[in-house]
Structure formats: structure tokens, C-alpha cells
Design an enzyme around this catalytic site. Structure first.
Site, mmCIF file in Angstrom:
data_model
loop_
_atom_site.group_PDB
_atom_site.id
_atom_site.type_symbol
_atom_site.label_atom_id
_atom_site.label_comp_id
_atom_site.label_asym_id
_atom_site.label_seq_id
_atom_site.Cartn_x
_atom_site.Cartn_y
_atom_site.Cartn_z
ATOM 1 N N ASP A 1 -6.057 2.828 -2.961
ATOM 2 C CA ASP A 1 -7.246 2.899 -2.115
ATOM 3 C C ASP A 1 -7.318 4.185 -1.289
ATOM 4 O O ASP A 1 -8.348 4.482 -0.693
ATOM 5 C CB ASP A 1 -7.395 1.653 -1.228
ATOM 6 C CG ASP A 1 -6.186 1.400 -0.341
ATOM 7 O OD1 ASP A 1 -5.219 2.189 -0.405
ATOM 8 O OD2 ASP A 1 -6.203 0.403 0.404
ATOM 9 N N ARG A 2 -6.240 4.969 -1.272
ATOM 10 C CA ARG A 2 -6.272 6.230 -0.520
ATOM 11 C C ARG A 2 -6.434 7.421 -1.457
ATOM 12 O O ARG A 2 -6.078 7.339 -2.634
ATOM 13 C CB ARG A 2 -4.963 6.439 0.238
ATOM 14 C CG ARG A 2 -4.732 5.447 1.321
ATOM 15 C CD ARG A 2 -3.509 5.847 2.122
ATOM 16 N NE ARG A 2 -3.292 4.852 3.178
ATOM 17 C CZ ARG A 2 -2.633 5.082 4.282
ATOM 18 N NH1 ARG A 2 -2.078 6.264 4.491
ATOM 19 N NH2 ARG A 2 -2.488 4.141 5.185
ATOM 20 N N ASP B 1 -1.448 1.412 -3.776
ATOM 21 C CA ASP B 1 -2.425 0.459 -4.300
ATOM 22 C C ASP B 1 -3.763 1.100 -4.652
ATOM 23 O O ASP B 1 -4.730 0.394 -4.957
ATOM 24 C CB ASP B 1 -2.633 -0.686 -3.297
ATOM 25 C CG ASP B 1 -3.197 -0.203 -1.970
ATOM 26 O OD1 ASP B 1 -2.931 0.960 -1.596
ATOM 27 O OD2 ASP B 1 -3.895 -0.985 -1.306
ATOM 28 N N ASP C 1 -2.516 6.553 -3.360
ATOM 29 C CA ASP C 1 -1.358 5.842 -2.803
ATOM 30 C C ASP C 1 -0.929 4.655 -3.666
ATOM 31 O O ASP C 1 -1.456 4.445 -4.766
ATOM 32 C CB ASP C 1 -1.637 5.394 -1.363
ATOM 33 C CG ASP C 1 -2.618 4.229 -1.293
ATOM 34 O OD1 ASP C 1 -3.459 4.105 -2.192
ATOM 35 O OD2 ASP C 1 -2.539 3.436 -0.327
ATOM 36 N N SER D 1 0.801 -1.228 0.000
ATOM 37 C CA SER D 1 0.000 0.000 0.000
ATOM 38 C C SER D 1 0.834 1.279 0.000
ATOM 39 O O SER D 1 1.604 1.502 -0.926
ATOM 40 C CB SER D 1 -0.947 -0.040 1.191
ATOM 41 O OG SER D 1 -1.894 0.980 1.080
ATOM 42 N N HIS D 2 0.721 2.072 1.060
ATOM 43 C CA HIS D 2 1.391 3.375 1.083
ATOM 44 C C HIS D 2 2.866 3.265 1.460
ATOM 45 O O HIS D 2 3.554 4.280 1.505
ATOM 46 C CB HIS D 2 0.671 4.298 2.069
ATOM 47 C CG HIS D 2 0.711 3.770 3.473
ATOM 48 N ND1 HIS D 2 -0.084 2.740 3.910
ATOM 49 C CD2 HIS D 2 1.481 4.116 4.532
ATOM 50 C CE1 HIS D 2 0.185 2.492 5.181
ATOM 51 N NE2 HIS D 2 1.129 3.303 5.579
ATOM 52 N N LYS E 1 -11.504 0.770 0.738
ATOM 53 C CA LYS E 1 -11.513 2.193 0.472
ATOM 54 C C LYS E 1 -11.092 2.404 -0.981
ATOM 55 O O LYS E 1 -10.478 1.524 -1.585
ATOM 56 C CB LYS E 1 -10.635 2.948 1.453
ATOM 57 C CG LYS E 1 -9.187 2.468 1.581
ATOM 58 C CD LYS E 1 -8.546 3.164 2.782
ATOM 59 C CE LYS E 1 -7.051 2.887 2.883
ATOM 60 N NZ LYS E 1 -6.759 1.669 3.657
HETATM 61 C C1 VG1 Z 1 -2.741 2.709 8.446
HETATM 62 C C2 VG1 Z 1 -3.875 3.690 8.662
HETATM 63 C C3 VG1 Z 1 -5.199 2.953 8.606
HETATM 64 C C4 VG1 Z 1 -5.304 2.217 7.268
HETATM 65 C C5 VG1 Z 1 -4.109 1.309 7.084
HETATM 66 C C6 VG1 Z 1 -4.093 0.637 5.726
HETATM 67 O O1 VG1 Z 1 -2.721 1.753 9.473
HETATM 68 O O2 VG1 Z 1 -3.751 4.361 9.875
HETATM 69 O O3 VG1 Z 1 -6.253 3.877 8.769
HETATM 70 O O4 VG1 Z 1 -6.488 1.459 7.218
HETATM 71 O O5 VG1 Z 1 -2.902 2.052 7.198
HETATM 72 O O6 VG1 Z 1 -4.080 1.574 4.714
HETATM 73 P P1 VG1 Z 1 -1.732 1.850 10.747
HETATM 74 O O7 VG1 Z 1 -1.984 0.611 11.533
HETATM 75 O O8 VG1 Z 1 -0.344 1.988 10.203
HETATM 76 O O9 VG1 Z 1 -2.130 3.096 11.482
HETATM 77 V V1 VG1 Z 1 -3.342 1.190 3.237
HETATM 78 O O10 VG1 Z 1 -3.774 2.308 2.137
HETATM 79 O O11 VG1 Z 1 -1.696 1.181 3.700
HETATM 80 O O12 VG1 Z 1 -3.822 -0.384 2.942
HETATM 81 CO CO CO Z 2 -3.429 1.722 0.294
#
Ligand code: VG1
Ligand code: CO
Length: 541
Positions: free
Chosen positions: A279-280, A277, A275, A111-112, A374
Site C-alpha cells: 500500500d506504500r 503489503d 512496502d 505492512s512495512h 492507500k
Molecule cells: C505509520 C505511518 C502512517 C501509516 C501507518 C500504516 O503509522 O506514519 O502514516 O498510515 O504507518 O502504514 P505510525 O503510527 O507508525 O506513525 V502501513 O503501510 O504500515 O499499513
Molecule cells: Co503498508
């Protein structure tokens, strides 16, 4: 021919907030990916099933896809639907799982988190409803990784994932599909494309920063080809294995070029980023940043302007650390408001049960019941639809929103790469003193309540404990403390800060200034400097 490979459990294959994420070399090491994928198949079952497979194109995406396909074939899967080139955004994968009524899917993404040979890789399993596996399933997968003794793999050449169409892999059907087509068609059913198209035709200008990640091809097709945005509206549009060296996290720190453009001379009308993948989303108006919590509230208040939501919303769900701005909209609309732990997997039951239509997280995540993830481009298109109907600027829409509902000043401060033992000690000490906090006065604030957020799912009754420490001050301000569950290096402390101002005065302050007393109080209560040596955050959103 199927080969069975002897293996032994590898420690630490525990999925976090969203799947299993590790450094790429860890994932590429002997047996690592295989152990985890076999554990997934052992838990969810594979024989005769159909799955979706795709990822965000980061380094190792293509190789991992071939391994997963060979393992699916060996475990007897009937069919796997794969995005061309093994590409699928997370929301597009969720849609394909649902559209084809499959048995779930595997998404390859961290993801991010940055990608590349020395950065991060990740794998997660999504359920037949298209949503991330709930905790009971990820726990079972984790337990399986601790007892695994063998995995299965067919011996075969790579499937040509560049060629769209049907392929055979040792008797398993592999359908390689256009990653964008079905997703774009879904978006056309939800939004007023003609209205958005005429807005662009009338000179509306936009900048979309895909950050060299997966949304590039989706954004070019939808924004430029179908909606008529000027060519070049989408920048960093080609997905790269290392995201061009960028950190594909759409926030003011990592999408700085976009922020500079939106706050500069002759800025476009609307800016957005997504981001790794897809979804953000981050949305920015000319000269104004929209906090994700405010974005959720504005989208909820205006969703009925888009065709897909014209019948209104059933309810709004937000993660606990997300500001209460959306709750005020839900109250005004007379619909349910839900507060869940962090992570999209907690929204699945509410969406499936028809309790919530819109969901959001403060971490730049917004989505609806159209998929079970998302969805970055979805949020951007809903904003465009609202702008096309209301014919106002982003700034005007935000100001009118605050005037009507009041403003929830909000910020998140991240303290990254803290030694894990220090972060754990800080949280343990904080948890111990929760009971004694109420009544404490500091920085002109009085603690009203303090607890460790626990959630009971209203649909299946499952309980999730220790989801973040909340310190609530009299008057509706609060500070929340949580450790990240997506990082791969040390611990990240997330400090979430919120203050409500009803208006009409005081609606136009700088959030960091408006939150200053709460920030100081939060540091004092948790002893952030004493425990971690940190006085200032690494990332402020
Ligand atoms: C983070 C965010 C959370 C989100 C998750 C996955 O998690 O705070 O809100 O759902 O990333 O997003 P954490 O546990 O690091 O706070 V993504 O776009 O990385 O799948
Ligand atoms: Co993501």
C-alpha cells in the site's frame, strides 16, 4: 465438527494505527491469533457472511490463513474469497471486498514492519466499504478481547489454497482466486495503458523494487507483461516469508539500492518501491527524490491527465503531519482540502461521502477513491501516466510544480526503540507546556501557536483526540511530534518538520539544510536529548 475451545483474555490486543501488530512468536503463541479473530467475528458478526482473506506472504501467513478459515467456518460464514496461496496486497484485498460486495475482509500483514520467525506479524479487519475498520469498531474488538471466554473452530484438513477454484470447508464455500487479475483490470480502467506502453516502447527505463514483498507478482504482470517494460524492470519480485531479510519500508534508508541506482551513472528514467503489503510507494526520478508530500501534490495537480480522473477531483485529503503542498493545489483547483489524523481509516468517510478523490500521507502513502486503502502501484502508475502525457522528466515536473506553487520543504525524523516510559514522559511534559509556548522566540523563529491535534469527522461527527502535538511558527513553518502506533518494540518518536518557501528564490536547497533552524528549535522545545538521550534520528525521510 465444530470444537469450542475455552480461553482467557490476553492483554494488549489493541489495534494501533493499522491493525494489531506483534512479534510473530507472540501471534503464534497459544490462543493469541484465535482470541483476536474470534473477537473480530463476535463484534462484526459472522453467520451467513462473506469475507475476503489474504496477506502479504510473510512468515506465518499460510498457517494463520488456515486457522482463520476454520474459525470463519465454525462461526457460520457462508463464503470466504482468498487470494491464491493466501496472498493479497492490501489494496487488492480492498478492491475484492468492494467488487464482490462482501461483508469485509481480514488482511494478514504488519505492512512495512520486517517479517520472519522473530520479526512482526499483524491482522486487521476491513469494512464492507473496503477500508480499515474505524476507531469505534477497533475499540469494540479490543474490548471483546478483554472479556473473551471461548472460540470456535471446525476440525478439518487444510484447504488447498494453491488451487484456484471453489473449495468446501465444513459447509463454507472457499473461493481461491488469482490475487492479481481483478486488481490489474481495475488499473486498466484508471490509466492510459496505451500511452504508458508507447513510452516504454520508446526506450523509457524504469526500476521497480518490490523488496521481496507482495507487489512483485502485481508489478511483473502490470509493468512488464501488460505495459511492456523491459524484463527485469521489477527487482526483488518474489515475495519471501522474511522479505529476504530486508526491511520492506520504501524510503531512502531501506530502499538504498534503488536510491543508489537512481543517483548513479546511467540511471533509469524512473524508480519506485513499495512496502510489505503493497500500500506504500516511494518514487524517485533520475537524480531526484520525490518526497511523499510533494508526490501527493504533483499527483493532485496532474491527475486529470489520467482517464480515471479526467473529470477532475472532488477534494484532496491529507494526514495532519503531511505537508501543506497538497492544500495549495486544492486551493488553486477550487476544491476542498481536508486534514485528518494519521492512518488511512480516517479517509474512509470522506471518500465514501464523495468529498475527497485523492488522499495521502507523508509516510509514502497515496491513494484515491478507487479502493479504500492507500495503493502503492496505483501511485506509481499515475506517475507513469503523467510522465507519458507530459513527456518531461520527474525533475522538470517537480521544478515546474515548485515554481508555480512554492515549495514545502519537508522531512520526518524517526527516533526508534526509545523506552516507552521515557517517550511518554517527553510527550507529557511537551503537552503541559503547550499553552505557554506562543510568543517564544528561538533559532530565529517565533512560536505562533501550539496544540494537540484533535479531529472531528465531518461526516459522522466522531472525535479523535491527542493525534499529535503541533508547534506552528510565524511564517508557516512547523514541527509536529507524535509517537508511532505501528511499532512492536519500545516507542518510536516521529518528528515532522516543514518550512514553506514561496519562490522564485530558494527553491533548490537541500531539505535538511533548509529545515535546520526548525530541527534545532524542535529539539529544544521537546527536550528530546534530555528525555531520551538521543541527539540524532535513526531514520530520516
Ligand atoms: C505509520 C505511518 C502512517 C501509516 C501507518 C500504516 O503509522 O506514519 O502514516 O498510515 O504507518 O502504514 P505510525 O503510527 O507508525 O506513525 V502501513 O503501510 O504500515 O499499513
Ligand atoms: Co503498508
Amino acid at each position: 465438527m465444530t470444537t469450542t475451545v475455552k480461553t482467557t483474555p490476553i492483554a494488549g490486543q489493541k489495534p494501533g494505527t493499522s491493525g494489531l501488530r506483534k512479534k510473530t512468536p507472540v501471534f503464534m503463541a497459544r490462543h493469541y491469533l484465535e482470541n483476536f479473530v474470534q473477537s473480530v467475528f463476535d463484534v462484526v458478526g459472522c453467520a451467513g457472511k462473506t469475507f475476503v482473506l489474504g496477506g502479504d506472504g510473510r512468515y506465518f501467513n499460510d498457517r494463520a490463513a488456515q486457522v482463520i478459515l476454520r474459525m470463519a467456518a465454525a462461526s457460520g460464514a457462508a463464503r470466504v474469497i482468498v487470494g491464491q496461496g493466501a496472498f493479497l496486497s492490501t489494496p487488492a484485498a480492498s478492491h475484492l471486498i468492494r467488487l464482490n460486495k462482501t461483508d469485509g475482509g481480514i488482511i494478514m500483514s504488519a505492512s512495512h514492519n520486517p517479517g520472519g520467525p522473530t520479526e512482526d506479524f499483524g491482522v486487521k479487519f476491513n469494512m464492507p466499504n473496503g477500508g480499515p475498520a474505524p476507531e469505534a469498531v477497533t475499540e469494540a474488538i479490543y474490548r471483546r478481547t478483554t472479556e473473551i471466554t471461548e472460540y470456535h473452530m471446525v476440525e478439518a484438513q487444510d484447504v488447498d489454497l494453491a488451487r484456484i477454484g471453489r473449495h468446501d470447508l465444513a459447509g463454507m464455500v472457499v473461493d481461491v482466486v488469482d490475487p492479481v487479475a481483478d486488481y490489474a483490470a481495475l488499473m486498466e480502467t484508471l490509466f492510459d495503458f496505451p500511452a504508458i506502453r508507447s513510452m516504454f516502447a520508446g526506450g523509457f527505463r524504469m526500476r521497480m523494487d518490490s523488496m521481496c514483498a507482495i507487489t512483485g507478482p502485481y508489478a511483473v504482470e502490470i509493468l512488464e507483461n501488460r505495459l511492456g517494460a523491459a524484463q527485469g524492470t521489477v527487482v526483488n519480485a518474489a515475495p519471501l516469508p522474511d522479505f529476504g531479510g530486508m526491511h520492506p519500508d520504501p524510503n531512502p534508508t531501506w530502499a538504498k539500492a534503488l536510491m543508489d541506482e537512481m543517483f548513479g551513472q546511467d540511471a533509469p528514467d524512473f524508480g519506485a518501491a513499495s512496502d510489505g503489503d503493497g500500500d506504500r510507494n516511494m518514487v524517485v526520478g533520475r537524480g531526484i527524490y520525490v518526497s511523499p508530500s510533494d508526490s501527493l501534490a504533483v499527483l493532485a495537480a496532474n491527475a486529470h491527465l489520467a482517464p480515471g480522473y479526467k473529470a477532475g477531483l472532488k477534494g484532496i485529503a491529507r494526514s495532519m503531519p503531511t505537508s501543506a503542498a497538497a492544500d495549495r493545489v486544492a486551493a488553486a483547483l477550487g476544491i476542498g482540502a481536508y486534514e485528518t489524523p494519521t492512518g488511512w481509516k480516517f479517509f474512509g468517510n470522506l471518500l465514501d461521502a464523495g468529498r475527497a478523490t485523492l488522499c495521502g500521507e507523508e509516510s509514502f502513502g497515496t491513494g484515491s477513491d478507487h479502493v479504500r486503502e492507500k495503493d502503492g502501484l496505483w501511485a506509481i502508475l499515475l506517475w507513469l501516466n503523467i510522465l507519458a502525457v507530459r513527456k518531461q522528466s520527474v525533475a522538470q515536473i517537480l521544478q515546474e510544480h515548485w515554481a508555480k506553487f512554492g515549495r514545502n520543504y519537508y522531512s520526518r525524523h524517526d527516533f526508534e526503540a526509545i523506552p516507552t516510559d521515557k517517550a511518554d514522559a517527553m510527550m507529557a511534559v511537551l503537552r503541559e507546556k503547550l499553552a505557554s509556548l506562543p510568543g517564544t522566540a528561538l533559532e530565529g523563529l517565533v512560536v505562533e501557536a501550539a496544540d494537540d491535534f484533535a479531529y472531528t469527522d465531518p461526516i459522522d461527527g466522531s472525535v479523535s483526540l491527542k493525534q499529535g502535538v503541533r508547534v506552528l511558527f510565524a511564517g508557516g513553518s512547523r514541527a509536529v511530534f507524535r509517537l508511532s502506533g505501528t511499532g512492536t518494540e519500545g516507542a518510536t518518536l516521529r518528528l515532522y518538520l516543514e518550512r514553506y518557501v514561496p519562490g522564485p528564490d530558494g527553491l533548490a536547497e537541500d531539505p535538511q539544510a533548509a529545515l535546520a533552524p526548525i530541527i534545532r528549535a524542535a529539539h529544544a522545545i521537546a527536550g528530546i536529548e534530555t528525555h531520551t538521550g538521543r541527539t540524532a534520528p535513526d531514520v530520516v525521510t
